[in-house]
Design a protein around this motif. Sequence first.
Motif, PDB file in Angstrom:
ATOM      1  N   SER A 626      41.287  40.485 -36.118  1.00 50.96           N
ATOM      2  CA  SER A 626      39.898  39.808 -36.244  1.00 50.96           C
ATOM      3  C   SER A 626      38.642  40.787 -35.874  1.00 50.96           C
ATOM      4  N   MET A 627      38.896  42.108 -35.862  1.00 54.61           N
ATOM      5  CA  MET A 627      37.750  42.847 -35.419  1.00 54.61           C
ATOM      6  C   MET A 627      37.967  44.287 -36.126  1.00 54.61           C
ATOM      7  N   THR A 628      36.859  45.136 -36.446  1.00 51.42           N
ATOM      8  CA  THR A 628      36.859  46.259 -36.997  1.00 51.42           C
ATOM      9  C   THR A 628      36.490  47.312 -36.002  1.00 51.42           C
ATOM     10  N   VAL A 629      37.045  48.271 -35.594  1.00 51.25           N
ATOM     11  CA  VAL A 629      36.404  49.420 -34.839  1.00 51.25           C
ATOM     12  C   VAL A 629      35.591  50.410 -35.575  1.00 51.25           C
ATOM     13  N   GLY A 630      34.209  50.626 -34.866  1.00 51.19           N
ATOM     14  CA  GLY A 630      33.573  51.516 -35.732  1.00 51.19           C
ATOM     15  C   GLY A 630      33.530  53.006 -34.730  1.00 51.19           C
ATOM     16  N   GLU A 631      32.407  53.123 -34.062  1.00 48.38           N
ATOM     17  CA  GLU A 631      32.243  54.260 -33.416  1.00 48.38           C
ATOM     18  C   GLU A 631      32.802  54.305 -31.970  1.00 48.38           C
ATOM     19  N   VAL A 632      33.669  55.187 -31.452  1.00 53.80           N
ATOM     20  CA  VAL A 632      33.894  54.946 -30.086  1.00 53.80           C
ATOM     21  C   VAL A 632      33.698  56.601 -29.259  1.00 53.80           C
ATOM     22  N   GLY A 633      32.997  56.508 -28.280  1.00 55.71           N
ATOM     23  CA  GLY A 633      32.878  57.952 -27.590  1.00 55.71           C
ATOM     24  C   GLY A 633      32.432  57.913 -26.230  1.00 55.71           C
ATOM     25  N   LEU A 634      31.992  58.903 -25.712  1.00 53.37           N
ATOM     26  CA  LEU A 634      31.709  59.058 -24.310  1.00 53.37           C
ATOM     27  C   LEU A 634      30.226  59.190 -24.216  1.00 53.37           C
ATOM     28  N   VAL A 635      29.644  58.594 -23.292  1.00 56.00           N
ATOM     29  CA  VAL A 635      28.123  58.537 -23.118  1.00 56.00           C
ATOM     30  C   VAL A 635      27.460  58.851 -21.656  1.00 56.00           C
ATOM     31  N   THR A 636      26.723  59.659 -21.408  1.00 58.47           N
ATOM     32  CA  THR A 636      26.192  60.013 -20.062  1.00 58.47           C
ATOM     33  C   THR A 636      25.400  58.905 -19.590  1.00 58.47           C
ATOM     34  N   GLY A 666      28.672  66.175 -16.632  1.00 55.93           N
ATOM     35  CA  GLY A 666      28.362  65.094 -15.481  1.00 55.93           C
ATOM     36  C   GLY A 666      29.221  63.717 -15.813  1.00 55.93           C
ATOM     37  N   GLU A 667      28.599  62.761 -15.293  1.00 57.38           N
ATOM     38  CA  GLU A 667      29.268  61.504 -15.257  1.00 57.38           C
ATOM     39  C   GLU A 667      29.054  60.738 -16.677  1.00 57.38           C
ATOM     40  N   PHE A 668      30.136  60.148 -17.180  1.00 56.76           N
ATOM     41  CA  PHE A 668      29.886  59.511 -18.477  1.00 56.76           C
ATOM     42  C   PHE A 668      30.944  58.162 -18.555  1.00 56.76           C
ATOM     43  N   VAL A 669      30.439  57.514 -19.557  1.00 56.08           N
ATOM     44  CA  VAL A 669      31.068  56.135 -19.592  1.00 56.08           C
ATOM     45  C   VAL A 669      31.647  56.062 -20.995  1.00 56.08           C
ATOM     46  N   VAL A 670      32.564  54.960 -21.384  1.00 62.79           N
ATOM     47  CA  VAL A 670      32.993  54.885 -22.686  1.00 62.79           C
ATOM     48  C   VAL A 670      32.224  53.810 -23.314  1.00 62.79           C
ATOM     49  N   MET A 671      31.700  54.223 -24.809  1.00 61.98           N
ATOM     50  CA  MET A 671      31.029  53.361 -25.393  1.00 61.98           C
ATOM     51  C   MET A 671      31.803  52.861 -26.813  1.00 61.98           C
ATOM     52  N   LEU A 672      31.943  51.537 -27.129  1.00 64.24           N
ATOM     53  CA  LEU A 672      32.504  51.177 -28.034  1.00 64.24           C
ATOM     54  C   LEU A 672      31.802  50.355 -29.049  1.00 64.24           C
ATOM     55  N   SER A 681      29.493  39.907 -37.507  1.00 65.77           N
ATOM     56  CA  SER A 681      28.352  40.708 -36.785  1.00 65.77           C
ATOM     57  C   SER A 681      28.907  41.858 -35.817  1.00 65.77           C
ATOM     58  N   LEU A 682      27.960  43.086 -35.863  1.00 69.54           N
ATOM     59  CA  LEU A 682      28.262  44.194 -34.958  1.00 69.54           C
ATOM     60  C   LEU A 682      28.182  43.812 -33.606  1.00 69.54           C
ATOM     61  N   PHE A 683      28.973  44.445 -32.888  1.00 73.54           N
ATOM     62  CA  PHE A 683      29.081  44.301 -31.511  1.00 73.54           C
ATOM     63  C   PHE A 683      29.034  45.589 -30.787  1.00 73.54           C
ATOM     64  N   GLN A 684      28.759  45.795 -29.406  1.00 73.56           N
ATOM     65  CA  GLN A 684      28.485  47.021 -28.760  1.00 73.56           C
ATOM     66  C   GLN A 684      28.964  46.624 -27.239  1.00 73.56           C
ATOM     67  N   ARG A 685      30.105  47.196 -26.797  1.00 74.61           N
ATOM     68  CA  ARG A 685      30.422  47.283 -25.301  1.00 74.61           C
ATOM     69  C   ARG A 685      30.629  48.668 -24.754  1.00 74.61           C
ATOM     70  N   GLN A 686      30.483  48.327 -23.342  1.00 74.37           N
ATOM     71  CA  GLN A 686      30.508  49.750 -22.683  1.00 74.37           C
ATOM     72  C   GLN A 686      31.304  49.563 -21.383  1.00 74.37           C
ATOM     73  N   SER A 687      31.817  50.480 -20.991  1.00 79.79           N
ATOM     74  CA  SER A 687      32.819  50.495 -19.677  1.00 79.79           C
ATOM     75  C   SER A 687      31.665  50.879 -18.669  1.00 79.79           C
ATOM     76  N   THR A 688      32.117  50.247 -17.402  1.00 78.85           N
ATOM     77  CA  THR A 688      31.119  50.220 -16.236  1.00 78.85           C
ATOM     78  C   THR A 688      31.254  51.615 -15.125  1.00 78.85           C
TER      79      THR A 688
END
Length: 924
Positions: A626-636, A666-672, A681-688
């Motif tokens: 029920s979803m499609t993954v677009g961009e996945v990456g690491l973000v400072t 440096g320090e980074f998190v996961v962004m999807l 609809s497009l969605f955005q989630r981030q690890s903490t």
Amino acid sequence: MAAVLVTLLVLCLSGPSEAFVSDGGGASTHVSITRTALLQKVTDTCRAVVEASGHEFKPTGHSPEELVRACLGPTATGEVSGAKFHSALREIYVQNGLVDRDFVNIAPHHFNSERFMEGRSLIMEGMASIKANVGKENFQAARETLGRVLHTLQDFYSHSNWVELGNREPYINLIRPDLPLENLADVDTATCSDCSIGTCPNTILPNIIKEKKLTSGYMGISSNAKPKGKCSHGGAADLTTSTIPRGGISKDERRSDNIALHTAAVNTSTAASLQLLEDIRLAAGDKDFLRMIGIARSSVLCFVIDTTLSMKEDIDEAKAVVNGIIDVKKGTQDEPSEYILVPFNDPEFGPMVRTTDPDIMKSEISKLRAKGGGDLPEMCLSGLQLALTGAPPSSQIYVFTDATAKDIALKDTIDALIRSTKSTVSYFMTQPGSRRRRSIGAASFNDYKDLALASGGQVIEVAKNQLPQATEVILDTSTSALVTVLQRARNPGKQETFPFMLDESLKNITIYITGTSITFTLTNPAGVSQSHSEASGNLGTIQTVGNLRRIRLNADMQTGTWQININSNQPYTLKVTGQSIITFIYDFVEAFGGPHPGYAVISGRPQAGQPVNLLLSVIARKGPSSMTVGEVGLVTVSGPESVSNGKTTDMGNGDILLTIDKVPEGEFVVMLKGTDKESNSLFQRQSTTSMSVSKVNIQVIVDSSVEPGETLSLPFSVITQGSGGEYQVNARNDKKLAMTYPPSLSLKTGQYSNATLTMKPPADTLSGTDITLTIEVKSSSGADSNYAVLRISVVQKITDFTPPLCQMVSVLADDCPADVSQCSPFQWELSANITDGNGTGIVKILKRQGDGSLSYSSLSAPIVQANYNASCCSQIVEFVAVDEVGNVGKCYHSIVRSGGPPALTVSMSLWLCLLISAFMSALH
């Protein structure tokens, strides 16, 4: 129809079954066997729980998310997150696969080389550890052991000749230590014929088949030696394959010559896994079994509270918050699944109170009193350590204090525990008034800010009279489906615009900004703006208290790309959260080779100087389809923003392997980012939780539990790809046990240095106790470091393998009419005596089937008298007795008539299993 739907549900969730390999991509039978068994057992247990509460169990679809919703949803409203369930399954799968890395050449772990007795001992020790851990609510330790035990059990059916002997049902004796392993081939008995081509349909000797002798293949990783005439495991990694008799009997892989045998091994190992899970379920009870597997509301309420004299107002506010959350959220999906309280003072801290009962939490927090403390900093980090090791992973932990940490030496340990558990720590820091404070060493309030930032939490600084307004943050975050859309930090502060995407599934969206001297403007996708000075505007309401700005968006917010422009020359943090069932879980992993390659979760920081791998599972409304993954990456998170996108590989069942060649500094998190197909609809989630890489690597394996009073020796190895020299070693555990280990290691670049840590739990340590051990290694300059976090179970040696016995005393069912349609006015009753042969004592009796009432005498009596009364319309009863060490005995009785006069049948099983062959006796 219900049975058909459940079968379809499990089949749709189970995935392919082609090879007994670890979770290395493609078809993975160890994973799919485990998944099939777990989801079937969870489905059975959820149905029993839901129907017992008077509701109908009706999954709306075939995804794990919908299974969780059907299990938790009937009695409550609101969103239900499947994140905990996915995380629990992931832990079990990963540990299952690690057996092929950590014990690749240890025969008993795989039932290789005819090591049947030792293999069964591993299963029995593991089951005892699981049951003891569940009894102490140490569910993560139980899951890790469960994964390893299931691997060994499943390997029996692939590596032995059980199915070649014509067996299509599990060998129940493997989980029944009171039953002997029979007819084992001895070391001098030839078992296989030669197969010159290496892959023959069945090389077991005819006399072995005729005599039903049990054997398994010999496996040689470093040698081709095996006893004369013995079968080999087979495959390219087995050096004994070329030693006569050549070939192999392993059914790990599906080949043209062994399709039937491979299929039989898969089916039988699945049934065996179900047997083992059912035994654990009965010993644990349905509620705790589901908690172990992660079927629980995601919200956990965890408080760590300073109880020194200056904290009176803070304690009163914490009490009000707890009582308010319990009262407001009762009966909803946001009702916390667990409550944890850890007080700390100086020099005391703890004990930790952990309960699922809200009334117990109310009672315990009401007992807190402000007292003592002197003028020194307090044991804040010691209290936080108890919370991090006692709370489930990914918990929200709230710390109330007005002092710096006296135990600042624990900071690195706390940092490691935060990153390992992915828990979020937020501080409520109040002004201490006239109370004198002095720091110890380098301790300051900035230490709390460092830890909060690493965890994705916040440091909220307020006056004591402002605390009631600040704690509304706890109400926001005490939700079953909390997600983070965006989180950033800037130190020093600067003017910057932060875009973020809001989707249709998000509810209760809140923006938090912490810092001083801040101005900001929020703008929606249509260009409508609201500034910091508008407490109530077109976009939402803004509350300012202390250093916190809390922006609650209006319920009719517009979806799409928003942005917030922040201006300050002081440090600040930004966090955007909401409530949604669309989220993701992740682990940093490393590949391993060998006969069955796969991926292992990294306990510490990933290795610098090489690609980083992440294993992600995206949780959508109706599963991965029920979803499609677009961009996945690491973000400072802090400083100049840097994004590193990676290559994704579909691993099946909603799992994605992300490989990133260049990792941000440096320090980074996961962004999807992705697309929700349900709403388009497009969605955005981030690890903490923040992470960084390290040139230091620690290798350590816990291969078993430890007995109370016995010494555990734990070898570990350290390597650095950076500069050589002296590296400091520090180890801590949450039970304050004395340990010995070298305080430093001399490392040479690219070479492992070996060491050993020892510890000895006291003889009076309760069975099921879980020790969390953290090993930290740091360069002399402090510029590079890494850690490993391990869980060690303390389990008393089991000598009682005899299940409780059930003896029927009387059955009165003569009044029940032969015509079932006339049953409602009539009753029947049963009486039985239950005893525990070895005397460890019966601890609980549970009804499994039947709509009648079950009562019993004192469990402490030598003979427990059980009485059952039911309508003649409810014609079957089954109840089980569990003793102190988890042995399970079953009483079963049916008054169902079959084509003649009433037939009274009472079956008693010494050990619960799925098959009638497991029943030990029948009374007619």
